[in-house]
Motif scaffolding. Structure first.
Motif, PDB file in Angstrom:
ATOM      1  N   TRP A 194      20.375  31.213  53.774  1.00  0.00           N
ATOM      2  CA  TRP A 194      21.028  30.498  54.863  1.00  0.00           C
ATOM      3  C   TRP A 194      20.877  31.315  56.140  1.00  0.00           C
ATOM      4  O   TRP A 194      21.429  32.404  56.256  1.00  0.00           O
TER       5      TRP A 194
ATOM      6  N   ILE B 112      21.176  31.525  60.345  1.00  0.00           N
ATOM      7  CA  ILE B 112      21.660  31.023  61.624  1.00  0.00           C
ATOM      8  C   ILE B 112      20.849  31.745  62.694  1.00  0.00           C
ATOM      9  O   ILE B 112      20.786  32.974  62.703  1.00  0.00           O
TER      10      ILE B 112
ATOM     11  N   ARG C 150      18.242  26.936  54.159  1.00  0.00           N
ATOM     12  CA  ARG C 150      18.988  26.245  55.212  1.00  0.00           C
ATOM     13  C   ARG C 150      18.823  27.025  56.517  1.00  0.00           C
ATOM     14  O   ARG C 150      18.929  28.249  56.524  1.00  0.00           O
TER      15      ARG C 150
ATOM     16  N   GLN D 188      20.165  26.874  60.609  1.00  0.00           N
ATOM     17  CA  GLN D 188      20.959  26.266  61.671  1.00  0.00           C
ATOM     18  C   GLN D 188      20.703  27.010  62.973  1.00  0.00           C
ATOM     19  O   GLN D 188      20.563  28.233  62.984  1.00  0.00           O
TER      20      GLN D 188
ATOM     21  N   ARG E 266      28.511  30.247  62.168  1.00  0.00           N
ATOM     22  CA  ARG E 266      27.973  29.070  61.477  1.00  0.00           C
ATOM     23  C   ARG E 266      28.714  27.804  61.910  1.00  0.00           C
ATOM     24  O   ARG E 266      28.107  26.747  62.098  1.00  0.00           O
TER      25      ARG E 266
ATOM     26  N   ALA F 271      27.385  26.616  65.162  1.00  0.00           N
ATOM     27  CA  ALA F 271      25.976  26.221  65.164  1.00  0.00           C
ATOM     28  C   ALA F 271      25.841  24.714  64.941  1.00  0.00           C
ATOM     29  O   ALA F 271      26.759  24.047  64.456  1.00  0.00           O
TER      30      ALA F 271
ATOM     31  N   ASP G 233      24.476  21.402  63.011  1.00  0.00           N
ATOM     32  CA  ASP G 233      24.248  21.176  61.592  1.00  0.00           C
ATOM     33  C   ASP G 233      22.743  21.151  61.321  1.00  0.00           C
ATOM     34  O   ASP G 233      21.920  21.210  62.250  1.00  0.00           O
ATOM     35  N   SER G 234      22.373  21.059  60.049  1.00  0.00           N
ATOM     36  CA  SER G 234      20.959  21.184  59.684  1.00  0.00           C
ATOM     37  C   SER G 234      20.086  20.137  60.361  1.00  0.00           C
ATOM     38  O   SER G 234      18.988  20.438  60.849  1.00  0.00           O
TER      39      SER G 234
ATOM     40  N   SER H 274      19.842  20.777  64.109  1.00  0.00           N
ATOM     41  CA  SER H 274      19.048  21.992  64.309  1.00  0.00           C
ATOM     42  C   SER H 274      17.559  21.686  64.226  1.00  0.00           C
ATOM     43  O   SER H 274      16.760  22.170  65.036  1.00  0.00           O
TER      44      SER H 274
END
Length: 280
Positions: free
Chosen positions: A160, A162, A196, A198, A254, A257, A259-260, A263
């Motif tokens: 994950w 960011i 993932r 972001q 997070r 940030a 969301d997916s 992003s």
């Protein structure tokens, strides 16, 4: 026709590894393509390893040791290469990274290392490491590319990331390289459900991780340790209270940030801008 690597005496562990791989294949009488068929790896990958352009993965090193009956030589050389020229403060993160069940990372100014492509990493190191000779830069690039294999194993960690918008806005290597880099991230997200990404956008203002990078690595037994890095320095943190504090900062970042989905939209916006610059 296959071009053979230079037979000059290797000056570094990395060059020795490449030379021994090439020599073992030549002694076996196999072409790169035939070797690839026997060990189950693309011949183009094997060629890059023999030329010293890319380090083998741990799995490939072990496969070559078994196929050539080298008694672990390739795997041992790989350990030597990977342990050299790594700052003491970064050695543990490299070790734990290969065993982590989850990797959470924040980067404020560049694309995270495990998502970087070779041309981006090369441009980044060349510009940010004045005084380093070309051979050392090439080795550092090869090591970072080797680290990427952790996301391609049979049981990859949950990853994950960011990333501050600044990392996409800063054109490291120029628009063509940035286009390739952003496309790689988008392709990785689509191909690997464990990844993932972001983006923390400029419009969301201040956040608690400005000016540095943070990695949180969690082993399969649940133990987590943190790694904080800034300019030319870094710190590994294992104290539970300090790790919890840093985890909280990561969670706040997070939450701020995109969301997916949003992003990915922002990344594709930058991709289009860089592609337009490349074509202009």
């Amino acid at each position: 026709m296959e071009l053979e690597p230079d037979d000059a005496k290797p000056a570094t562990p990395a060059a020795l590894l490449a030379s021994r791989a090439a020599r073992a294949r030549r002694n076996s009488g196999l072409s790169l393509r035939l070797l690839g068929e026997k060990v189950g790896y693309p011949h183009t990958y094997l060629s890059r390893v023999e030329r010293g352009e890319q380090l083998p993965s741990v799995q490939l090193a072990e496969a070559l040791d078994e196929f050539y009956e080298l008694d672990g030589l390739m795997a041992e050389l790989l350990v030597v290469v990977m342990s050299g020229e790594v700052p003491t403060y970064g050695q543990k993160v490299l070790d734990v990274e290969t065993r982590a069940a989850r990797i959470q990372t924040f980067n404020s100014s560049v694309i995270p290392g495990l998502l970087q492509i070779e041309t981006y990493t090369s441009a980044l190191f060349k510009e940010s490491m004045p005084g380093k000779d070309a051979e050392k830069v090439a080795l550092l690039v090869a090591k970072r590319m080797h680290r990427r294999a952790v996301l391609e194993t049979k049981t990859p960690p949950f990853y994950w990331a960011i990333v501050d918008e600044a990392a996409f806005r800063r054109p490291i290597g120029g628009p063509a390289i940035m286009s390739e880099q952003i496309r790689h991230i988008a392709d990785t997200i689509e191909a690997n459900s464990n990844v993932r990404v972001q983006v923390l956008p400029f419009k969301h203002g201040v956040h608690p991780l400005l000016g540095g990078s943070l990695s949180l690595l969690t082993l399969r037994d649940g133990l987590t340790f943190a790694y904080v890095e800034s300019f030319a320095s870094g710190t590994s943190i294992e104290d539970p209270a300090e790790v919890l504090e840093l985890t909280t900062l990561f969670d706040i970042a997070r939450e701020r940030a995109l969301d997916s989905g949003a992003s990915l939209v922002l990344m594709r916006k930058y991709l289009k801008e860089y592609e337009d610059e490349t074509e202009a």
